[in-house]
Structure formats: structure tokens, C-alpha cells
Design a protein around this motif. Structure first.
Motif, PDB file in Angstrom:
ATOM      1  N   ILE A 151      -5.734   0.874  -6.860  1.00 41.38           N
ATOM      2  CA  ILE A 151      -5.747   2.076  -6.018  1.00 41.38           C
ATOM      3  C   ILE A 151      -4.393   2.160  -5.323  1.00 41.38           C
ATOM      4  O   ILE A 151      -4.027   1.272  -4.539  1.00 41.38           O
ATOM      5  CB  ILE A 151      -6.889   2.037  -4.988  1.00 41.38           C
ATOM      6  N   TYR A 152      -3.649   3.231  -5.608  1.00 42.48           N
ATOM      7  CA  TYR A 152      -2.307   3.407  -5.073  1.00 42.48           C
ATOM      8  C   TYR A 152      -2.314   4.486  -3.994  1.00 42.48           C
ATOM      9  O   TYR A 152      -3.087   5.446  -4.071  1.00 42.48           O
ATOM     10  CB  TYR A 152      -1.333   3.816  -6.184  1.00 42.48           C
ATOM     11  N   PRO A 153      -1.435   4.362  -2.994  1.00 41.21           N
ATOM     12  CA  PRO A 153      -1.328   5.423  -1.977  1.00 41.21           C
ATOM     13  C   PRO A 153      -0.662   6.666  -2.555  1.00 41.21           C
ATOM     14  O   PRO A 153       0.216   6.588  -3.414  1.00 41.21           O
ATOM     15  CB  PRO A 153      -0.473   4.775  -0.882  1.00 41.21           C
ATOM     16  N   ARG A 154      -1.074   7.809  -2.056  1.00 43.75           N
ATOM     17  CA  ARG A 154      -0.569   9.079  -2.564  1.00 43.75           C
ATOM     18  C   ARG A 154      -0.784  10.148  -1.509  1.00 43.75           C
ATOM     19  O   ARG A 154      -1.775  10.132  -0.780  1.00 43.75           O
ATOM     20  CB  ARG A 154      -1.281   9.457  -3.863  1.00 43.75           C
ATOM     21  N   GLY A 155       0.159  11.084  -1.428  1.00 41.99           N
ATOM     22  CA  GLY A 155       0.052  12.150  -0.437  1.00 41.99           C
ATOM     23  C   GLY A 155      -1.129  13.063  -0.683  1.00 41.99           C
ATOM     24  O   GLY A 155      -1.862  13.418   0.234  1.00 41.99           O
ATOM     25  N   ARG A 156      -1.325  13.448  -1.929  1.00 44.73           N
ATOM     26  CA  ARG A 156      -2.461  14.280  -2.305  1.00 44.73           C
ATOM     27  C   ARG A 156      -3.360  13.494  -3.253  1.00 44.73           C
ATOM     28  O   ARG A 156      -2.866  12.780  -4.122  1.00 44.73           O
ATOM     29  CB  ARG A 156      -1.985  15.566  -2.977  1.00 44.73           C
ATOM     30  N   PRO A 157      -4.652  13.622  -3.106  1.00 41.89           N
ATOM     31  CA  PRO A 157      -5.551  12.803  -3.944  1.00 41.89           C
ATOM     32  C   PRO A 157      -5.502  13.217  -5.406  1.00 41.89           C
ATOM     33  O   PRO A 157      -5.383  14.396  -5.741  1.00 41.89           O
ATOM     34  CB  PRO A 157      -6.933  13.065  -3.336  1.00 41.89           C
TER      35      PRO A 157
END
Length: 217
Positions: free
Chosen positions: A145-151
Motif C-alpha cells: 500500500i503506497y501513499p498517494r494524493g488521490r486514491p
């Protein structure tokens, strides 16, 4: 065979002097046969008791898998029903449970009892729900699971709904498995999501300012 059956019914009516066909004997279950069934709704076990604070109506139940298992002994075969569920309120409180019983009602009852014991709280910030990569593995099931601004929930409908009802929106995920195994999926998901931290906690761990924490595009 049908003619023989009609002849037997005709003979029975005349010997017993039955005028109305509604008086014919009906099939009745053996009184010595024990029908083991549970009573009451299973959801009654998922309510807060003394010292517990949560609202059951805020949770959404995901029914992941059901199957039947058989225990073979020298004398008999014992069949059981087994189910797997996931639950979340969309605000960081999640849990899972496995239920097993002689029928689906008793399996659900055991499942709801286990749900209260398996509830965990994930400390999430609604402005930044994921601050780093979360990685977990169980058997052949791998999850990143990577961080991201928009899902970006593309890849698995089950993981998409599990992330939404967990309350994690600033993320994308990668899943890898050679076969479908929902039990390994739940174990890997719970291990990965439990590693999530708030931006303030992550800033202390990495030695950065909160404003320096960001996510990949």
C-alpha cells in the motif's frame, strides 16, 4: 409404479374408511431425531456491554467467503459451515472474524462474538491517511500500500471496499498472489493497515517536519 401407488392409496382408504383425502396421514419427522439449531439473531452479540464504547450501526459488514468443511471419523462424518467477514466503520476501527458451526446461523453467531474481540483502532489523520509504504505478506499473498494524493483502488474490489471502510483514502495498492485465498488476504491486509501512522508520529520517526511529509503522485 404410479398405478401401484394409486392401488395402495385406494386400498388404504377402504380399509381405514377414509372419506376425505385431507385425513390421509402426513409425513412427520422422527421425534428421536435431534434438530440442532440456534435461536435468536446473531447480530445481538455485536452490541457494546459495560466498559465498551462503539456504535454498531456505524459499521459495514463485508461477507468475504463461505465454505463447508467435513470431519471424517471412523463412525460418522461431521459437516460444519464456515464463514469469513470483515467489518469497518470508515473511521479507523476495523476487525475480522471467522465463524464455524453446524449451520449458517450458528456460524454467524460465533462470528459476531469474535468480531468484538478482534476490533482494532488505527490512528488515522483524515487529511493524510497514509504517510508511507505499508507492506505485508501471508503465505503466497503479498500486499503493498503506497501513499498517494488521490486514491487509486484499481486491482481488487475486495481490497477497495476494505480500504474505504477502513477510512484510508490517500493510497494505492499492489497485490500479488498465485491463487485466490481470502483468508490470506485478510491476514495480510490487517498486518499492513496496522502499520499506518499519523503524520505527527511519522515525522518524529523519520526526523522530519510535518510539512515535509508528502505522498507520491
Amino acid at each position: 409404479n404410479l398405478e401401484n401407488f394409486r392401488e395402495k392409496v385406494y386400498d388404504y382408504e377402504h380399509t381405514e374408511n377414509i372419506q376425505d383425502h385431507k385425513e390421509m396421514p402426513k409425513y412427520e419427522t422422527d421425534p428421536y431425531y435431534k434438530i440442532r439449531q440456534t435461536t435468536g439473531g446473531p447480530s445481538k452479540y455485536f452490541y457494546p456491554t459495560k466498559g465498551e464504547i462503539f456504535r454498531p450501526r456505524d459499521f459495514t459488514l463485508l461477507f468475504l467467503e463461505t465454505d463447508s468443511v467435513c470431519l471424517v471419523t471412523e463412525l460418522q462424518r461431521i459437516n460444519h459451515r464456515r464463514i469469513l467477514v470483515f467489518i469497518g466503520n470508515g473511521n479507523g476501527v476495523i476487525g475480522y472474524a471467522k465463524g464455524k458451526g453446524i449451520d449458517y446461523q450458528s456460524a454467524f453467531q460465533n462470528c459476531y462474538i469474535q468480531l468484538k474481540r478482534n476490533l482494532i483502532v488505527i490512528d488515522l489523520d483524515p487529511l493524510l491517511t497514509n504517510t508511507g509504504m505499508l507492506k505485508a505478506r501471508h503465505n503466497d499473498y503479498r500486499l503493498w500500500i503506497y501513499p498517494r494524493g488521490r486514491p487509486n483502488y484499481w486491482g481488487s474490489m475486495q481490497i477497495m471496499h476494505m480500504l474505504i471502510y477502513t477510512g484510508m483514502y490517500h493510497c494505492r495498492f499492489v497485490v500479488k498472489s498465485r491463487k485466490k485465498d481470502n483468508y490470506s488476504l485478510v491476514y495480510a491486509f490487517m498486518e499492513a493497515v496496522s502499520q499506518a501512522k499519523k503524520p505527527s508520529v511519522a515525522a518524529e520517526m523519520f526526523g522530519k517536519k510535518i510539512a515535509a511529509l508528502s505522498y507520491h503522485p
